[in-house]
Design a protein around this motif. Structure first.
Motif, PDB file in Angstrom:
ATOM      1  N   UNK A  28      -4.421  -9.502   8.794  1.00 34.84           N
ATOM      2  CA  UNK A  28      -3.475  -8.429   8.473  1.00 34.84           C
ATOM      3  C   UNK A  28      -2.987  -8.546   7.025  1.00 34.84           C
ATOM      4  N   UNK A  29      -2.738  -9.767   6.565  1.00 36.11           N
ATOM      5  CA  UNK A  29      -2.266  -9.966   5.189  1.00 36.11           C
ATOM      6  C   UNK A  29      -3.341  -9.602   4.173  1.00 36.11           C
ATOM      7  N   UNK A  30      -4.587  -9.904   4.473  1.00 38.62           N
ATOM      8  CA  UNK A  30      -5.686  -9.506   3.592  1.00 38.62           C
ATOM      9  C   UNK A  30      -5.765  -7.983   3.484  1.00 38.62           C
ATOM     10  N   UNK A  31      -5.623  -7.320   4.607  1.00 37.89           N
ATOM     11  CA  UNK A  31      -5.675  -5.857   4.616  1.00 37.89           C
ATOM     12  C   UNK A  31      -4.507  -5.266   3.836  1.00 37.89           C
ATOM     13  N   UNK A  32      -3.311  -5.826   4.016  1.00 38.23           N
ATOM     14  CA  UNK A  32      -2.128  -5.301   3.332  1.00 38.23           C
ATOM     15  C   UNK A  32      -2.214  -5.492   1.829  1.00 38.23           C
ATOM     16  N   UNK A  33      -2.878  -6.555   1.393  1.00 38.65           N
ATOM     17  CA  UNK A  33      -2.975  -6.851  -0.047  1.00 38.65           C
ATOM     18  C   UNK A  33      -4.086  -6.081  -0.741  1.00 38.65           C
ATOM     19  N   UNK A  34      -4.969  -5.459   0.042  1.00 38.28           N
ATOM     20  CA  UNK A  34      -6.164  -4.834  -0.530  1.00 38.28           C
ATOM     21  C   UNK A  34      -5.873  -3.795  -1.611  1.00 38.28           C
ATOM     22  N   UNK A  35      -4.854  -2.928  -1.460  1.00 34.46           N
ATOM     23  CA  UNK A  35      -4.620  -1.935  -2.514  1.00 34.46           C
ATOM     24  C   UNK A  35      -4.169  -2.534  -3.848  1.00 34.46           C
ATOM     25  N   UNK A  36      -3.648  -3.757  -3.810  1.00 38.77           N
ATOM     26  CA  UNK A  36      -3.064  -4.360  -5.012  1.00 38.77           C
ATOM     27  C   UNK A  36      -3.923  -5.482  -5.602  1.00 38.77           C
ATOM     28  N   UNK A  37      -4.643  -6.190  -4.745  1.00 35.30           N
ATOM     29  CA  UNK A  37      -5.416  -7.342  -5.182  1.00 35.30           C
ATOM     30  C   UNK A  37      -6.840  -7.244  -4.649  1.00 35.30           C
ATOM     31  N   UNK A  38      -7.796  -7.592  -5.480  1.00 31.65           N
ATOM     32  CA  UNK A  38      -9.187  -7.656  -5.020  1.00 31.65           C
ATOM     33  C   UNK A  38      -9.449  -9.083  -4.526  1.00 31.65           C
ATOM     34  N   UNK A  39      -9.117  -9.330  -3.275  1.00 29.28           N
ATOM     35  CA  UNK A  39      -9.261 -10.658  -2.703  1.00 29.28           C
ATOM     36  C   UNK A  39     -10.616 -10.849  -2.036  1.00 29.28           C
ATOM     37  N   UNK A  40     -11.165  -9.773  -1.488  1.00 30.63           N
ATOM     38  CA  UNK A  40     -12.478  -9.813  -0.851  1.00 30.63           C
ATOM     39  C   UNK A  40     -13.077  -8.408  -0.885  1.00 30.63           C
ATOM     40  N   UNK A  41     -14.379  -8.359  -1.029  1.00 29.95           N
ATOM     41  CA  UNK A  41     -15.063  -7.069  -1.021  1.00 29.95           C
ATOM     42  C   UNK A  41     -15.270  -6.560   0.401  1.00 29.95           C
TER      43      UNK A  41
END
Length: 238
Positions: A28-41
């Motif tokens: 859930x945290x990865x999904x929430x961060x997606x618009x702001x950070x490119x953490x994973x493709x």
């Protein structure tokens, strides 16, 4: 989290409900961060479970098979916390340091560690070339984790200074791992390590699997290594 639960069971890790809950929060945290950070493709939850959760658990299984997990580990270039945090969730007694040079990603890791209620995890926002000369971190770890950080000739110089004698660098690589190992011969000699093994990781349900390179630290790394920031990547030891 069926992909993760079933895959972990095949790796002989019976995840408790509390651990599965942490992985769900992680997702859930990865999904929430997606618009702001490119953490994973990756955006598909099943793909994230296989690549970012099961692959670290396959790495953990390989490390425990050779008794190389130890009690202290540092994840170099941790990014979104892979592979260190999934391993930590399954082995909560591990003392883990997450080293990340990007300030926004380091801040994400700080928040994530709090959301997951993980103890004995330290986030360091700095470059490996700098931190490796800090007495608090130099030769302080039994295990270095490094995924998708740099080619092995550069990686050896960046990571071996963190290891105690007898410690292990675990580096998941692609199909070019044997070539990288040959190219790293000079760096290994200079920094006091040797390649102990190169083998495929088994990841349940994955079409392709990375190749795990295990480097053992056999002698002290000279104090001049790593060289100043950027130089190991620009001028790898040959």
């Amino acid at each position: 989290m069926r992909i993760l639960a079933d895959g972990a069971k095949r790796l002989r890790f019976g995840l408790r409900p509390s651990q599965l809950k942490k992985f769900r929060t992680y997702l859930d945290e990865l999904k929430a961060a997606r618009p702001h950070l490119r953490l994973t493709a990756l955006t598909d939850p099943e793909a994230v479970q296989r690549r970012h959760f099961l692959e670290p658990l396959a790495l953990l299984a390989a490390l425990e098979e050779i008794d190389a997990l130890g009690k202290t580990a540092i994840d170099i270039g941790s990014g979104a916390g892979f592979p260190g945090l999934p391993i930590k969730i399954v082995r909560p007694t591990l003392n883990l340091t997450l080293l990340e040079a990007n300030a926004k990603r380091a801040a994400f890791l700080e928040r994530l560690v709090q959301r997951l209620s993980l103890e004995r995890v330290t986030v360091v926002n700095d470059r490996a070339e700098e931190v490796a000369h800090n007495p608090e971190h130099r030769e302080a770890y039994e295990l270095v984790l490094a995924r998708a950080v740099a080619p092995l000739p550069t990686l050896v110089e960046l990571t071996l200074p963190f290891l105690r004698l007898g410690g292990v660098l675990a580096a998941p690589k692609g199909s070019g791992a044997p070539r990288e190992a040959r190219e790293a011969a000079a760096a290994l000699r200079a920094c006091g390590g040797h390649v102990e093994s190169i083998h495929r990781l088994h990841i349940p349900g994955a079409e392709t699997s990375p190749t795990l390179v295990i480097v053992r630290k056999a002698s002290d790394t000279p104090q001049r290594f790593p060289r100043r920031t950027g130089i190991p990547a620009k001028r790898p030891l040959r």
